[in-house]
Design a protein around this motif. Structure first.
Motif, PDB file in Angstrom:
ATOM      1  N   ILE A 291       0.849  -1.183   0.000  1.00 24.43           N
ATOM      2  CA  ILE A 291       0.000   0.000   0.000  1.00 24.43           C
ATOM      3  C   ILE A 291       0.890   1.240   0.000  1.00 24.43           C
ATOM      4  N   PRO A 292       0.794   2.064  -1.040  1.00 28.18           N
ATOM      5  CA  PRO A 292       1.602   3.290  -1.069  1.00 28.18           C
ATOM      6  C   PRO A 292       1.296   4.179   0.135  1.00 28.18           C
ATOM      7  N   MET A 293       2.339   4.757   0.709  1.00 28.96           N
ATOM      8  CA  MET A 293       2.158   5.652   1.843  1.00 28.96           C
ATOM      9  C   MET A 293       2.088   7.079   1.297  1.00 28.96           C
ATOM     10  N   ILE A 294       0.881   7.489   1.008  1.00 26.25           N
ATOM     11  CA  ILE A 294       0.647   8.828   0.475  1.00 26.25           C
ATOM     12  C   ILE A 294      -0.063   9.621   1.564  1.00 26.25           C
ATOM     13  N   LYS A 295       0.550  10.721   1.986  1.00 22.60           N
ATOM     14  CA  LYS A 295       0.040  11.484   3.137  1.00 22.60           C
ATOM     15  C   LYS A 295      -1.424  11.868   2.985  1.00 22.60           C
ATOM     16  N   ASP A 296      -1.830  12.248   1.772  1.00 20.20           N
ATOM     17  CA  ASP A 296      -3.221  12.658   1.554  1.00 20.20           C
ATOM     18  C   ASP A 296      -4.198  11.498   1.716  1.00 20.20           C
ATOM     19  N   TRP A 297      -3.722  10.258   1.615  1.00 23.65           N
ATOM     20  CA  TRP A 297      -4.593   9.088   1.776  1.00 23.65           C
ATOM     21  C   TRP A 297      -4.825   8.759   3.245  1.00 23.65           C
ATOM     22  N   ILE A 298      -3.942   9.224   4.129  1.00 26.27           N
ATOM     23  CA  ILE A 298      -4.033   8.893   5.556  1.00 26.27           C
ATOM     24  C   ILE A 298      -5.054   9.817   6.223  1.00 26.27           C
ATOM     25  N   LEU A 299      -6.092   9.200   6.777  1.00 21.07           N
ATOM     26  CA  LEU A 299      -7.149   9.950   7.443  1.00 21.07           C
ATOM     27  C   LEU A 299      -6.886  10.106   8.935  1.00 21.07           C
ATOM     28  N   GLU A 300      -6.366   9.039   9.555  1.00 22.96           N
ATOM     29  CA  GLU A 300      -6.224   9.037  11.010  1.00 22.96           C
ATOM     30  C   GLU A 300      -5.200   7.984  11.436  1.00 22.96           C
ATOM     31  N   VAL A 301      -4.415   8.318  12.444  1.00 25.62           N
ATOM     32  CA  VAL A 301      -3.508   7.363  13.082  1.00 25.62           C
ATOM     33  C   VAL A 301      -3.967   7.249  14.530  1.00 25.62           C
ATOM     34  N   ASP A 302      -4.418   6.049  14.912  1.00 27.06           N
ATOM     35  CA  ASP A 302      -4.893   5.808  16.275  1.00 27.06           C
ATOM     36  C   ASP A 302      -3.869   4.930  16.984  1.00 27.06           C
ATOM     37  N   ARG A 303      -3.052   5.556  17.816  1.00 31.17           N
ATOM     38  CA  ARG A 303      -1.979   4.829  18.501  1.00 31.17           C
ATOM     39  C   ARG A 303      -2.517   3.868  19.557  1.00 31.17           C
ATOM     40  N   GLU A 304      -3.620   4.219  20.189  1.00 28.80           N
ATOM     41  CA  GLU A 304      -4.189   3.332  21.206  1.00 28.80           C
ATOM     42  C   GLU A 304      -4.760   2.072  20.584  1.00 28.80           C
ATOM     43  N   GLU A 305      -5.478   2.212  19.487  1.00 25.51           N
ATOM     44  CA  GLU A 305      -6.075   1.059  18.802  1.00 25.51           C
ATOM     45  C   GLU A 305      -5.092   0.398  17.835  1.00 25.51           C
ATOM     46  N   ARG A 306      -3.956   1.058  17.612  1.00 25.54           N
ATOM     47  CA  ARG A 306      -2.922   0.566  16.695  1.00 25.54           C
ATOM     48  C   ARG A 306      -3.479   0.373  15.274  1.00 25.54           C
ATOM     49  N   THR A 307      -4.127   1.451  14.789  1.00 25.90           N
ATOM     50  CA  THR A 307      -4.703   1.425  13.441  1.00 25.90           C
ATOM     51  C   THR A 307      -4.332   2.698  12.680  1.00 25.90           C
ATOM     52  N   ILE A 308      -4.317   2.556  11.362  1.00 25.90           N
ATOM     53  CA  ILE A 308      -4.174   3.697  10.456  1.00 25.90           C
ATOM     54  C   ILE A 308      -5.338   3.612   9.480  1.00 25.90           C
ATOM     55  N   LYS A 309      -6.172   4.649   9.483  1.00 25.86           N
ATOM     56  CA  LYS A 309      -7.310   4.681   8.568  1.00 25.86           C
ATOM     57  C   LYS A 309      -6.894   5.454   7.324  1.00 25.86           C
ATOM     58  N   MET A 310      -7.174   4.859   6.146  1.00 21.98           N
ATOM     59  CA  MET A 310      -6.743   5.452   4.883  1.00 21.98           C
ATOM     60  C   MET A 310      -7.877   5.443   3.857  1.00 21.98           C
ATOM     61  N   VAL A 311      -7.808   6.384   2.936  1.00 23.37           N
ATOM     62  CA  VAL A 311      -8.653   6.366   1.747  1.00 23.37           C
ATOM     63  C   VAL A 311      -7.822   5.660   0.678  1.00 23.37           C
ATOM     64  N   LEU A 312      -8.306   4.498   0.239  1.00 25.17           N
ATOM     65  CA  LEU A 312      -7.555   3.720  -0.750  1.00 25.17           C
ATOM     66  C   LEU A 312      -8.327   3.676  -2.059  1.00 25.17           C
ATOM     67  N   PRO A 313      -7.612   3.690  -3.177  1.00 22.24           N
ATOM     68  CA  PRO A 313      -8.297   3.617  -4.474  1.00 22.24           C
ATOM     69  C   PRO A 313      -9.068   2.300  -4.598  1.00 22.24           C
ATOM     70  N   GLU A 314     -10.207   2.375  -5.215  1.00 21.69           N
ATOM     71  CA  GLU A 314     -11.032   1.188  -5.400  1.00 21.69           C
ATOM     72  C   GLU A 314     -10.236   0.127  -6.165  1.00 21.69           C
TER      73      GLU A 314
END
Length: 180
Positions: A143-166
């Motif tokens: 998965i490309p790490m494109i800053k504009d695709w990253i919506l949220e980084v949740d350190r407590e839940e250990r998740t990164i929410k992203m908008v990914l191309p269909e």
């Protein structure tokens, strides 16, 4: 000090002058954070050896001219070309959508609908495009790490929410007609 507990700061590239100084080329986007170093760890024969800094000054924007305490010619010869490390504990804490690559290993990537897109195994920053390498259902997903695709980084839940191309995840999971 163990290498696993440290991060790469840069490399000692050469001598500077006749007084036993060396040039430390920093591998960082924020060199200004390192203008008051007191000590560094130099990797010599696979071990991290502490060196204490007497004084330092900027040689270039990303290079420090360093004078070690109790320096000798033999010591300077030994550190030329060697990698330099600092403890992970010296890194400033990041917040929001900023993160260190080592920090997010094991984080789960979620799409904007909270669908699992894999658990981050590693980050490849050796190419022009930095990307996450994840494991999803036993398959490797890139998965490309494109800053504009990253919506949220949740350190407590250990998740990164992203908008990914269909269809991006399907490229790795759905067998192509050729494979059948």
């Amino acid at each position: 000090m163990r290498k696993e507990d440290c991060y790469l700061l840069g490399k000692i590239t050469r001598r500077h002058g006749l007084a036993g100084n060396v040039i430390l080329k920093l591998d960082t986007d924020q060199p200004e954070l390192y203008n008051k170093l007191e000590s560094i760890f130099v990797e010599i024969n696979g071990l991290l050896v502490p060196f204490f800094i007497e004084k330092s000054s900027w040689s270039k924007l990303d290079a420090l001219n360093i004078a070690f305490k109790n320096s000798s010619e033999a010591m300077v010869d030994q550190v030329i070309g060697k990698s330099v490390y600092l403890p992970l504990s010296t890194l400033p804490k990041l917040t929001g959508k900023q993160f260190y690559y080592h920090e997010i290993i094991g984080f789960e990537i979620l799409d904007e609908n909270d669908n699992n897109c894999g658990v981050i195994r590693s980050v490849n920053d050796q190419t022009a495009q930095v990307y996450f390498i994840t494991n999803l259902d036993g398959k490797e997903v890139v998965i490309p790490m494109i800053k504009d695709w990253i919506l949220e980084v949740d350190r407590e839940e250990r998740t990164i929410k992203m908008v990914l191309p269909e269809g991006l995840i399907d490229v790795f999971l759905v067998p192509s007609k050729k494979d059948e």
